[in-house]
Structures are given as structure tokens and as C-alpha cells.
Design an enzyme around this catalytic site. Structure first.
Site, PDB file in Angstrom:
ATOM      1  N   THR A  32     -34.253  12.904   1.826  1.00 52.56           N
ATOM      2  CA  THR A  32     -35.094  12.129   0.898  1.00 52.56           C
ATOM      3  C   THR A  32     -35.069  10.644   1.285  1.00 52.56           C
ATOM      4  OG1 THR A  32     -34.306  13.709  -0.759  1.00 52.56           O
ATOM      5  CG2 THR A  32     -35.710  11.938  -1.536  1.00 52.56           C
ATOM      6  N   ASP A  84     -31.472   5.460  -2.259  1.00 51.22           N
ATOM      7  CA  ASP A  84     -30.696   6.566  -1.676  1.00 51.22           C
ATOM      8  C   ASP A  84     -30.990   7.864  -2.428  1.00 51.22           C
ATOM      9  OD1 ASP A  84     -28.892   7.939  -0.097  1.00 51.22           O
ATOM     10  OD2 ASP A  84     -27.176   6.660  -0.575  1.00 51.22           O
ATOM     11  N   GLY A  99     -23.477  15.108   0.299  1.00 50.65           N
ATOM     12  CA  GLY A  99     -23.866  16.341   0.991  1.00 50.65           C
ATOM     13  C   GLY A  99     -24.113  16.091   2.478  1.00 50.65           C
ATOM     14  N   GLU A 106     -22.228   4.942   1.728  1.00 46.51           N
ATOM     15  CA  GLU A 106     -23.233   4.887   0.656  1.00 46.51           C
ATOM     16  C   GLU A 106     -22.662   4.184  -0.577  1.00 46.51           C
ATOM     17  OE1 GLU A 106     -25.905   8.859   1.596  1.00 46.51           O
ATOM     18  OE2 GLU A 106     -24.087   9.097   0.433  1.00 46.51           O
ATOM     19  N   LYS A 124     -32.572  18.467  -8.401  1.00 52.61           N
ATOM     20  CA  LYS A 124     -31.270  17.788  -8.407  1.00 52.61           C
ATOM     21  C   LYS A 124     -30.805  17.391  -9.819  1.00 52.61           C
ATOM     22  CE  LYS A 124     -31.333  17.576  -3.789  1.00 52.61           C
ATOM     23  NZ  LYS A 124     -31.334  16.352  -3.044  1.00 52.61           N
TER      24      LYS A 124
HETATM   25  C1  5RP Z   1     -25.698  11.942   1.982  1.00 47.02           C
HETATM   26  C2  5RP Z   1     -26.157  12.051   0.581  1.00 47.02           C
HETATM   27  C3  5RP Z   1     -27.574  12.447   0.350  1.00 47.02           C
HETATM   28  O1  5RP Z   1     -28.223  11.428  -0.345  1.00 47.02           O
HETATM   29  C4  5RP Z   1     -27.599  13.712  -0.445  1.00 47.02           C
HETATM   30  O2  5RP Z   1     -26.867  14.702   0.257  1.00 47.02           O
HETATM   31  C5  5RP Z   1     -29.032  14.209  -0.673  1.00 47.02           C
HETATM   32  O3  5RP Z   1     -29.598  14.600   0.544  1.00 47.02           O
HETATM   33  P1  5RP Z   1     -31.072  15.168   0.628  1.00 47.02           P
HETATM   34  O4  5RP Z   1     -31.991  14.048   0.274  1.00 47.02           O
HETATM   35  O5  5RP Z   1     -31.216  15.601   2.084  1.00 47.02           O
HETATM   36  O6  5RP Z   1     -31.180  16.333  -0.315  1.00 47.02           O
HETATM   37  O7  5RP Z   1     -25.449  11.805  -0.366  1.00 47.02           O
HETATM   38  O8  5RP Z   1     -24.324  11.679   2.050  1.00 47.02           O
END
Ligand code: 5RP
Length: 235
Positions: A32, A84, A99, A106, A124
Site C-alpha cells: 500500500t 504508511d 508484516g 517505521e 485491515k
Molecule cells: C511493513 C508494514 C506494512 O505497512 C504492512 O505490513 C502492510 O503491508 P501491505 O500494505 O503490503 O498490506 O508494516 O513492515
């Protein structure tokens, strides 16, 4: 029905539209956040001047490829806005992140920012955090002792479940800062603040993926369009 990639693109574009001339921007990690970088790059090509600080080597490489200017957090220690993604968001805008394995950088970047704008698709949004395994970044030294201590402090506040070492194929996953990640499947985390304090009491824990009191706003993309969630007023 929009697919997940289309929802991520919608969220990324909505966040890029919020960026203002001259902003010092934290730039997150994950699919994302990458949709945001693509939308931001388009605005940069159109003449927008910004300076980014990225939260991972992966995002740094994408910004370089798309010619989004970046610098280090050392050079720009105070940021206006960080954008983020997240793995889970609750109604108090508490998050599970990590994840993608970038949770330490971050969190440092988010904490150095006036505002953290979170971009997610509706999958989410949760009632209670914890269905997504909680990433915990640990030092490699003494990892078994750290693992046991995490289990003990979690059990002390009534949380149990599998805690597994994240792997990258045959090898342990190594973060950009050279640490390991444990993924803890507690199922439900009714009191994230208590778990945060408990995890921080374990010396080998570098950081964990509970982002509490950091998000200012969430952009939530769904089939019906974009919704925004604001953090409830304190008190
Ligand atoms: C990376 C993260 C990401 O923001 C989280 O895993 C969401 O990822 P995605 O947008 O691919 O679903 O915290 O450390």
C-alpha cells in the site's frame, strides 16, 4: 467489486493528494505504501517539491527508481507527515505493523513526524487487534532466552499462542537493521498498551509492531470509496 490492488491504489492516491509543496515526508513500507510512492512520483513529475525519508531499503530503491527525492533521517530528523500502511487498525487507530519486516524504522520515522497518515484497505479494520500475528523485532544474541522471556511476560497478562521465528526461505529473516523477527499469534490483544509495556521489559526486544498513539488519521479504501477515521480525542 474492486480487487485488493485497486483498493491499495485508491488509498495511495488519496494520501498523495494530501501532500503539500515543501513537505518533509516519511515514506512507509509494503504494497500500500508502494501504491502511495507511485502516486507521489506522478505529482513529483508534475513539479511538486518534497523531500522523503524512507522506512526500508525496499522503499528507498522504489523512490530512487521513480525519482522521488529522499534523504536520511539524520539529515532531516523532524518530518511533517509520514504515510504508511498497516496490517491491522482498530477504532482507536491502534495498529499492528511489521508484516513487511520494517517495523523498527517505521516506528522511528512515525515518531519523528508531526502526523502519521495510515493507508489501508477495509480488510485491515478490526474490532480487536491480534488476528494478524504480532511482529516482534529481537536481537540475535540470546534469542532463545528472549523468546522464553516474551512467552513469560505475555502469559503474565493472559496472552498465549505460537511465537515463531520469521524465515526467508531456509534462513532466518533479517531486518534492514540486522535483527530477527518473532511473529506472535496471540489471537486477541484486548489491552495492547499492557502488552507493549510487557514486551519492552524484555532486554532482547528491540521493538514490536504495536503502534499506539502514533496514527493521526486512517484512509480506508473500500468498494464504496474512501473513508477517513480520526483518532478519538484523548480523555
Ligand atoms: C511493513 C508494514 C506494512 O505497512 C504492512 O505490513 C502492510 O503491508 P501491505 O500494505 O503490503 O498490506 O508494516 O513492515
Amino acid at each position: 467489486m474492486a480487487d485488493a490492488a485497486a483498493l491499495k491504489r485508491m488509498a495511495g492516491e488519496a494520501a498523495a493528494a494530501r501532500v503539500e509543496e515543501g513537505m518533509r515526508l516519511g515514506i512507509g513500507t509494503g504494497s500500500t505504501a508502494e501504491a502511495f510512492v507511485h502516486a507521489l512520483a506522478e505529482r513529483v513529475r508534475g513539479g511538486l517539491k518534497v523531500m522523503g525519508v524512507t522506512t526500508s531499503e525496499r522503499t528507498e530503491a522504489l523512490c530512487r527508481e521513480l525519482k522521488v527525492p529522499t534523504t536520511s533521517l539524520e539529515a532531516l530528523p523532524h518530518l511533517d507527515l509520514t504515510v504508511d500502511g498497516a496490517d491491522e487498525v482498530d477504532s482507536q487507530l491502534r495498529l499492528i505493523k511489521g508484516g513487511g519486516g520494517a517495523l523498527l524504522r517505521e516506528k522511528i520515522v512515525a515518531a519523528a513526524s508531526d502526523r502519521l497518515l495510515v493507508i489501508v484497505d477495509e480488510s485491515k479494520k478490526v474490532e480487536v487487534l491480534g488476528a494478524f500475528p504480532l511482529p516482534i523485532e529481537i536481537n540475535g544474541f540470546g534469542m532463545v532466552a528472549t523468546y522464553l522471556a516474551i512467552r513469560e511476560v505475555a502469559a503474565g497478562i493472559g496472552l498465549e499462542g505460537d511465537i515463531i521465528l520469521r524465515r526467508n526461505g531456509e534462513s532466518p529473516f533479517i531486518t534492514d537493521s540486522g535483527h530477527l523477527i518473532l511473529d506472535a499469534s496471540f489471537g486477541r490483544i484486548p489491552e495492547p498498551e499492557a502488552l507493549s509495556r510487557a514486551l519492552h521489559s524484555v532486554p532482547g526486544v528491540v521493538e514490536h509492531g504495536l503502534f499506539l498513539g502514533l496514527a493521526s488519521e486512517v484512509i480506508l479504501a473500500s468498494d464504496t470509496g474512501i473513508k477517513t477515521l480520526q483518532r478519538p480525542a484523548a480523555g
